[in-house]
Design a protein around this motif. Structure first.
Motif, mmCIF file in Angstrom:
data_model
loop_
_atom_site.group_PDB
_atom_site.id
_atom_site.type_symbol
_atom_site.label_atom_id
_atom_site.label_comp_id
_atom_site.label_asym_id
_atom_site.label_seq_id
_atom_site.Cartn_x
_atom_site.Cartn_y
_atom_site.Cartn_z
ATOM 1 N N ALA A 128 -67.705 63.646 32.226
ATOM 2 C CA ALA A 128 -67.634 63.761 30.766
ATOM 3 C C ALA A 128 -69.029 63.988 30.183
ATOM 4 N N ARG A 129 -70.018 63.288 30.723
ATOM 5 C CA ARG A 129 -71.397 63.429 30.257
ATOM 6 C C ARG A 129 -71.928 64.827 30.557
ATOM 7 N N ALA A 130 -71.617 65.300 31.767
ATOM 8 C CA ALA A 130 -72.066 66.632 32.174
ATOM 9 C C ALA A 130 -71.459 67.707 31.273
ATOM 10 N N LYS A 131 -70.179 67.584 31.025
ATOM 11 C CA LYS A 131 -69.505 68.565 30.163
ATOM 12 C C LYS A 131 -70.129 68.563 28.775
ATOM 13 N N GLY A 132 -70.434 67.372 28.275
ATOM 14 C CA GLY A 132 -71.063 67.251 26.962
ATOM 15 C C GLY A 132 -72.438 67.898 26.895
ATOM 16 N N LYS A 133 -73.104 67.991 28.049
ATOM 17 C CA LYS A 133 -74.452 68.584 28.092
ATOM 18 C C LYS A 133 -74.406 70.085 28.405
ATOM 19 N N GLY A 134 -73.202 70.630 28.541
ATOM 20 C CA GLY A 134 -73.091 72.071 28.776
ATOM 21 C C GLY A 134 -73.066 72.495 30.231
ATOM 22 N N VAL A 135 -72.784 71.552 31.135
ATOM 23 C CA VAL A 135 -72.694 71.887 32.566
ATOM 24 C C VAL A 135 -71.362 72.598 32.832
ATOM 25 N N PHE A 136 -71.391 73.620 33.672
ATOM 26 C CA PHE A 136 -70.210 74.444 33.982
ATOM 27 C C PHE A 136 -69.406 73.899 35.158
ATOM 28 N N GLY A 137 -70.121 73.414 36.175
ATOM 29 C CA GLY A 137 -69.441 73.001 37.404
ATOM 30 C C GLY A 137 -70.225 71.940 38.147
ATOM 31 N N THR A 138 -69.692 71.555 39.305
ATOM 32 C CA THR A 138 -70.294 70.476 40.093
ATOM 33 C C THR A 138 -70.459 70.927 41.536
ATOM 34 N N LYS A 139 -71.177 70.099 42.299
ATOM 35 C CA LYS A 139 -71.281 70.316 43.743
ATOM 36 C C LYS A 139 -71.282 68.983 44.458
ATOM 37 N N MET A 140 -70.603 68.923 45.614
ATOM 38 C CA MET A 140 -70.614 67.683 46.410
ATOM 39 C C MET A 140 -70.538 68.061 47.885
ATOM 40 N N ARG A 141 -71.292 67.325 48.695
ATOM 41 C CA ARG A 141 -71.513 67.726 50.090
ATOM 42 C C ARG A 141 -71.026 66.674 51.070
ATOM 43 N N ASN A 157 -59.802 67.052 52.992
ATOM 44 C CA ASN A 157 -58.893 66.329 52.107
ATOM 45 C C ASN A 157 -59.667 65.615 50.995
ATOM 46 N N GLN A 158 -60.767 64.954 51.372
ATOM 47 C CA GLN A 158 -61.586 64.271 50.363
ATOM 48 C C GLN A 158 -62.182 65.274 49.367
ATOM 49 N N GLN A 159 -62.690 66.389 49.877
ATOM 50 C CA GLN A 159 -63.284 67.398 48.991
ATOM 51 C C GLN A 159 -62.258 67.909 47.972
ATOM 52 N N PHE A 160 -61.052 68.191 48.431
ATOM 53 C CA PHE A 160 -60.036 68.727 47.518
ATOM 54 C C PHE A 160 -59.482 67.663 46.578
ATOM 55 N N THR A 161 -59.347 66.432 47.072
ATOM 56 C CA THR A 161 -58.846 65.353 46.204
ATOM 57 C C THR A 161 -59.798 65.145 45.030
ATOM 58 N N ILE A 162 -61.095 65.059 45.324
ATOM 59 C CA ILE A 162 -62.074 64.865 44.248
ATOM 60 C C ILE A 162 -62.238 66.160 43.454
ATOM 61 N N GLY A 163 -62.106 67.291 44.133
ATOM 62 C CA GLY A 163 -62.167 68.587 43.445
ATOM 63 C C GLY A 163 -61.116 68.697 42.341
ATOM 64 N N LYS A 164 -59.920 68.180 42.610
ATOM 65 C CA LYS A 164 -58.855 68.219 41.596
ATOM 66 C C LYS A 164 -59.187 67.306 40.411
ATOM 67 N N GLN A 165 -59.853 66.199 40.688
ATOM 68 C CA GLN A 165 -60.318 65.301 39.616
ATOM 69 C C GLN A 165 -61.336 66.032 38.738
ATOM 70 N N ILE A 166 -62.194 66.821 39.367
ATOM 71 C CA ILE A 166 -63.221 67.581 38.647
ATOM 72 C C ILE A 166 -62.576 68.704 37.820
ATOM 73 N N LEU A 167 -61.607 69.391 38.405
ATOM 74 C CA LEU A 167 -60.869 70.421 37.664
ATOM 75 C C LEU A 167 -60.192 69.827 36.432
ATOM 76 N N ALA A 168 -59.610 68.631 36.596
ATOM 77 C CA ALA A 168 -58.923 67.967 35.482
ATOM 78 C C ALA A 168 -59.892 67.627 34.348
ATOM 79 N N ALA A 169 -61.177 67.470 34.675
ATOM 80 C CA ALA A 169 -62.199 67.178 33.661
ATOM 81 C C ALA A 169 -62.724 68.454 32.999
ATOM 82 N N GLY A 170 -62.205 69.604 33.418
ATOM 83 C CA GLY A 170 -62.599 70.865 32.794
ATOM 84 C C GLY A 170 -63.834 71.511 33.381
ATOM 85 N N LEU A 171 -64.176 71.128 34.618
ATOM 86 C CA LEU A 171 -65.337 71.704 35.302
ATOM 87 C C LEU A 171 -64.882 72.396 36.589
#
Length: 295
Positions: A128-141, A157-171
């Protein structure tokens, strides 16, 4: 989501600069930049020096959206300013470079031949903070060290599970299941990884898109079906410990895959260089990575 940023990431030529070195890799990055650990004391000074290095790169006249699509930021960088603007705002408003944010908290200990990501309990508030600052997307390794199907499925599985959480946040998430370039059966690990990714891509809705950040494959164009997949916005490659020259040579043999280099991008830059020498070295680095990303 900013439609201009989306179009740029989807179809413009260029590459993504990874300037997201975190606590574990900051000291090493500074050493390569010519600032040794004995010249500063404590984390605060270390992170201040790192921000100065990143600022020098991002404010350089040779660093702009003509050749660079996006930048992956460390959380502290997102929370700091560049030329009196928030870092993400500066990148897009001044440089026309799309801002991404590294969101993972590092790697868990190796199990089943892989290292999954540590828990991210405060991810929703960070997004939410990132979106508020104008961030477009995320990265996780996460990291794959052996061709073990069970471990690789855990990573994906972990990457996609959290990826869907990120998509739901609009990133837009960049999923990064890195295969260690020294893995004993790297091609085998890549075959298992691609199969797992394709399986999980099928669980996305037709409008949902992710990006993939992958190790340059042993077999040229091995990720062509991922590049062409409708749920994949872009496939980017990490340099993974290869020198810039080596990474560029290998990348150029993989059509439709662009760079997202970190250490290979900053190779040859030092704190001691004059502005002219620094900009010249950075320009040469950007030009070579841009060229390799254009195939």
């Amino acid at each position: 989501m900013n439609p201009q940023q989306y179009e740029k990431v989807k179809s413009a030529s260029g590459f993504i600069a990874a300037l997201d070195q975190s606590g574990g890799s900051t000291s090493k990055a500074l050493s390569l930049y010519g600032i040794k650990p004995e010249s500063y004391s404590g984390d605060q000074q270390m992170f201040d020096l790192m921000h100065a290095m990143r600022t020098r790169i991002m404010t350089s006249p040779v660093f702009n959206g003509d050749r660079i699509l996006g930048v992956i930021l460390f959380e502290q960088t997102m929370d700091r300013e560049i030329e009196a603007r928030g870092s993400a705002d500066y990148l897009w408003s001044v440089k026309q470079v799309v801002p991404f944010l590294k969101v993972d908290k590092g790697l868990a200990d190796e199990a089943n031949g892989v290292q999954v990501m540590k828990p991210m309990p405060n991810l929703d508030s960070l997004l939410a903070r990132a979106k508020g600052k104008g961030v477009f997307g995320t990265k996780m390794r996460s990291v794959v060290k052996h061709a073990e199907a069970g471990g690789i499925e855990d990573v994906v599985n972990q990457q996609f599970t959290i990826g869907k959480q990120i998509l739901a946040a609009g990133l837009i998430p960049i999923l990064e299941p890195e295969v260690d370039i020294h893995a004993p059966d790297k091609p085998g690990a890549e075959r298992l990884l691609k199969a797992a990714i394709l399986g999980h891509l099928d669980t996305l809705g037709p409008e949902q898109q992710v990006m993939l950040k992958l190790t340059i494959p042993t077999v040229d164009d091995f990720f062509a079906d991922l590049v062409a997949h409708p749920n994949v916005l872009r496939v980017v490659a990490l340099s993974g410990g290869y020198s810039r020259e080596e990474a560029n040579t290998l990348l150029a043999r993989n059509h439709g895959v662009i760079a997202s280099f970190s250490r290979a991008l900053t190779e040859g830059l030092t704190a001691q260089q004059s502005e002219e020498a620094f900009n010249r070295a950075l320009d040469a680095s950007i030009a070579s990575i841009y060229h390799a990303s254009g195939t």
